[in-house]
Design a protein around this motif. Structure first.
Motif, PDB file in Angstrom:
ATOM      1  N   LEU A 485      37.138  39.718  45.493  1.00  0.00           N
ATOM      2  CA  LEU A 485      37.902  39.076  44.426  1.00  0.00           C
ATOM      3  C   LEU A 485      37.064  38.023  43.708  1.00  0.00           C
ATOM      4  O   LEU A 485      37.132  37.882  42.473  1.00  0.00           O
ATOM      5  N   ALA A 486      36.267  37.282  44.483  1.00  0.00           N
ATOM      6  CA  ALA A 486      35.432  36.253  43.863  1.00  0.00           C
ATOM      7  C   ALA A 486      34.372  36.886  42.972  1.00  0.00           C
ATOM      8  O   ALA A 486      34.006  36.327  41.930  1.00  0.00           O
ATOM      9  N   ALA A 489      35.885  37.589  39.741  1.00  0.00           N
ATOM     10  CA  ALA A 489      36.057  36.360  38.965  1.00  0.00           C
ATOM     11  C   ALA A 489      34.737  35.915  38.357  1.00  0.00           C
ATOM     12  O   ALA A 489      34.674  35.498  37.185  1.00  0.00           O
ATOM     13  N   GLU A 492      33.722  37.894  35.246  1.00  0.00           N
ATOM     14  CA  GLU A 492      34.317  37.479  33.971  1.00  0.00           C
ATOM     15  C   GLU A 492      33.466  36.404  33.304  1.00  0.00           C
ATOM     16  O   GLU A 492      33.224  36.447  32.087  1.00  0.00           O
ATOM     17  N   ARG A 493      33.002  35.440  34.082  1.00  0.00           N
ATOM     18  CA  ARG A 493      32.156  34.389  33.522  1.00  0.00           C
ATOM     19  C   ARG A 493      30.822  34.963  33.063  1.00  0.00           C
ATOM     20  O   ARG A 493      30.286  34.587  32.023  1.00  0.00           O
ATOM     21  N   GLN A 593      44.720  42.616  44.198  1.00  0.00           N
ATOM     22  CA  GLN A 593      44.677  41.664  43.106  1.00  0.00           C
ATOM     23  C   GLN A 593      44.820  40.257  43.687  1.00  0.00           C
ATOM     24  O   GLN A 593      45.271  40.073  44.816  1.00  0.00           O
ATOM     25  N   ALA A 594      44.412  39.314  42.917  1.00  0.00           N
ATOM     26  CA  ALA A 594      44.354  37.947  43.439  1.00  0.00           C
ATOM     27  C   ALA A 594      45.726  37.291  43.465  1.00  0.00           C
ATOM     28  O   ALA A 594      46.571  37.538  42.625  1.00  0.00           O
ATOM     29  N   ILE A 599      41.903  32.995  45.578  1.00  0.00           N
ATOM     30  CA  ILE A 599      40.724  32.470  44.883  1.00  0.00           C
ATOM     31  C   ILE A 599      41.078  31.298  43.975  1.00  0.00           C
ATOM     32  O   ILE A 599      40.322  30.925  43.084  1.00  0.00           O
ATOM     33  N   GLN A 601      43.571  31.041  41.746  1.00  0.00           N
ATOM     34  CA  GLN A 601      44.160  31.341  40.459  1.00  0.00           C
ATOM     35  C   GLN A 601      45.664  31.582  40.626  1.00  0.00           C
ATOM     36  O   GLN A 601      46.160  31.783  41.744  1.00  0.00           O
TER      37      GLN A 601
END
Length: 607
Positions: A485-486, A489, A492-493, A593-594, A599, A601
């Motif tokens: 999951l991380a 994330a 995306e960045r 999913q998160a 994480i 969020q």
């Protein structure tokens, strides 16, 4: 320096004086021992000369006895024939009367089977002679019609010297044997006084010729052993006889009460004068010698040396101890302390005495060079280990039970339950075709630089990079799911940065599976690699591929879900039950999913 040299010279002079005394003692011992050895050789020579004279007398008496037997043995045979008697029917008294009548000690009748079938010595009746030189001799005597001389030998019973004569009557199947004690015949002869002197005084006289001779003896060697001519009935040990006859002389190693015994062999001339004819006698000489004179001289010199040494020892010890302490021991102890500090890790430890020009200075300079070399080596090893960890994770070595890369051997392996994560960039081939090789490498390294730390932060380690794909391992299933999951994330960045530069965003797929796997090394002796082998690994790779088909970024297997400590922490959505390529059993797969707790969020509504 002069003082040091003077002390050292004094110590050398004292030691040299002591060594001189020791050498003088040994020289004196050799001188006295040599003189005694010469005396011993003279005594042996004297015994040999005496025995040679003794043998001449014995051979003379043997010839005289045989001439007598040449006359009487045919008469005995004739008397038996005239009487019409078979010798086997003669009584013991009749046999004894015949022996007395003709001056014979013992009388025997021997048949063709070498058996004594009649004798005036009851103990020898029915005695069978063993085959050998004597029986070969009897074969020549049998039926020859004449008397034969067998020389002088020791009696098996009395161990005294006897002459033996044999007569083989013609046309008869037996032999007459006559044995006569030499000592008895000598006593009846005109030379009785000489025989007594030879047997009782002649050899023992040798002891009076030298004050260091304690005992002498003469042993005559026969088929029954070696028997003393001086002490009748005394036999020399067979082991000693064997050693003397083999080597010519023998000296037992043990010396008791200052006495040493030496045995030597002597072969008399015999009747033919050559020492190898019939009747030649073999004698073993025994001389017991007192070594006291040589030992007394050595003891005297040694005692004197010990007295001198005892008087000078305190001074010598003090001088030598001071010299050794200051010139050698103190510097060596200093070097030992410095070496201990280096061994404990102080690689900046200064080394003393490097300015000295002697061996201690050379050793100190060698220690300095060693310290610098160790420091450089350790630094290099640290840097090397850090470099190696970039290729072989420390966590991988720990899993297979190896403390460092040097201890890894081909075939090392260990079974363990772990969670396997596969992450791959979708459509990477098409993406890379639009980039140059340098841009391609720059892109992959930038991507992996973002993803690698995420895996480490969640307790995992990267097993290998497969092009743009990542294979990572986790001990706990929860850590693996959180890492996946991380990664999404972080992606995306990463994509936001790419879009800011005009590059198109990328999409990745992540598959996780948990199961038993083998971690170890494969390859060959000169090239090996660490890897994991298991069906669980293959399933994780298949799940990563299925993310394309189901259009989801993260898929986990039922096996991973079953290993989660708290499945409610994650938003799990069943996707399907599939039979993936390479497996026959269906497996349930889930999208993850998160949630807020996973994480950090806001939770996502998956309904």
């Amino acid at each position: 320096m002069k003082r040091k040299a003077g002390l050292f010279l004094l110590a050398v002079l004292v030691v040299a004086s002591l060594m001189t005394m020791i050498v003088a003692s040994l020289a004196m011992y050799r001188l006295v021992a040599g003189a005694q050895a010469e005396e011993l050789r003279k005594i042996e020579a004297s015994l040999s000369e005496r025995f040679a004279v003794f043998e001449l007398m014995l051979q003379s008496e043997n010839r005289r006895n045989h001439r007598h037997m040449e006359t009487v043995l045919p008469r005995i045979a004739a008397d038996v024939e005239r009487a019409g008697r078979d010798p086997r029917t003669l009584s013991f008294a009749e046999m004894d009367a015949l022996a007395t009548q003709y001056g014979i000690g013992h009388l025997y009748f021997i048949d063709r089977d070498y058996k004594v079938f009649q004798t005036n010595l009851p103990s020898d009746l029915d005695l069978v002679l063993p085959k050998g030189r004597l029986t070969d001799f009897l074969d020549r005597v049998m039926g020859s019609g004449k008397a034969w001389n067998a020389g002088i030998d020791l009696s098996l019973v009395t161990h005294t010297l006897k002459t033996y004569s044999y007569f083989g009557p013609a046309d008869r199947d037996y032999i007459i044997e006559a044995s006569t004690d030499v000592r008895e015949t000598l006593q009846r002869s005109d030379f009785a006084w000489m025989g007594k002197y030879f047997f009782e005084e002649f050899f023992a006289d040798a002891m009076d010729s030298n004050p260091y001779v304690r005992d002498v003896d003469v042993y005559l060697v026969s088929s029954t052993g070696a028997w003393s001519l001086i002490h009748v009935g005394e036999q020399l040990a067979p082991a000693i006889v064997e050693k003397v006859l083999d080597a010519g002389r023998y000296r037992p190693s043990e010396v008791q009460d200052r006495l040493t015994t030496r045995y030597s062999v002597f072969k008399a001339a015999g009747a033919d004068g050559k020492g190898d004819g019939p009747g030649a006698m073999v004698m073993i000489r025994k001389v017991v010698f007192d070594l006291g004179l040589a030992r007394q001289a050595v003891v005297h010199v040694f005692v004197s040396s010990l007295v001198v040494l005892a008087l000078m020892l305190p001074l010598i010890y003090w001088l030598a101890a001071r010299l050794l302490q200051r010139q050698i021991l103190d510097p060596l102890f200093t070097l030992r302390r410095e070496a201990g500090a280096i061994a404990e890790g102080d690689l900046d430890q200064p080394i003393a005495n490097v300015e000295r020009r002697d061996e201690i200075g050379q050793l100190a300079r060698s220690f300095t060079a060693m310290r610098d070399a160790v420091r450089a080596t350790i630094t290099d090893l640290k840097e090397t280990n850090l470099s190696i960890e970039r290729f072989v994770p420390r966590a991988f070595l720990a899993k297979i039970g190896r403390p460092n890369i040097r201890s890894v051997a081909l075939g090392d392996n260990k079974r363990q339950d772990m969670t396997i994560l596969f992450a791959d960039i979708r459509n990477f081939t098409a993406l890379s075709e639009r980039m140059s090789p340098d841009a391609n490498f720059a892109f992959i390294n930038a991507y992996l630089a973002e993803m690698g730390p995420v895996i480490a932060q969640h307790g995992g380690f990267i097993d290998k990079y497969i092009g743009d794909a990542i294979m990572a391992l986790f001990e706990k299933a929860d850590d693996g799911v959180r890492a996946g999951l991380a990664m999404l994330a972080i992606l995306e960045r990463f994509n936001a940065t790419r879009q800011a530069t005009g590059a198109e965003p990328i999409v990745i797929g992540i598959g996780l599976n948990t199961g038993s796997l083998m971690m170890g090394t494969i390859g060959e002796r000169h090239r090996m690699d660490g890897t994991v082998i298991s069906d669980a690994v293959n399933l994780a790779a298949r799940l990563e591929s299925l993310t394309k088909d189901y259009r989801v970024p993260l898929l986990v297997s039922q096996f991973t879900v079953d290993r989660l400590d708290d499945p409610e922490t994650f938003a799990l959505r069943p996707i399907d039950t599939v039979v993936v390529r390479g497996r026959t059993q269906p497996v349930a797969i889930f999208e993850v999913q998160a949630r807020q707790s996973s994480i950090g969020q806001a939770p996502t509504d998956l309904a």
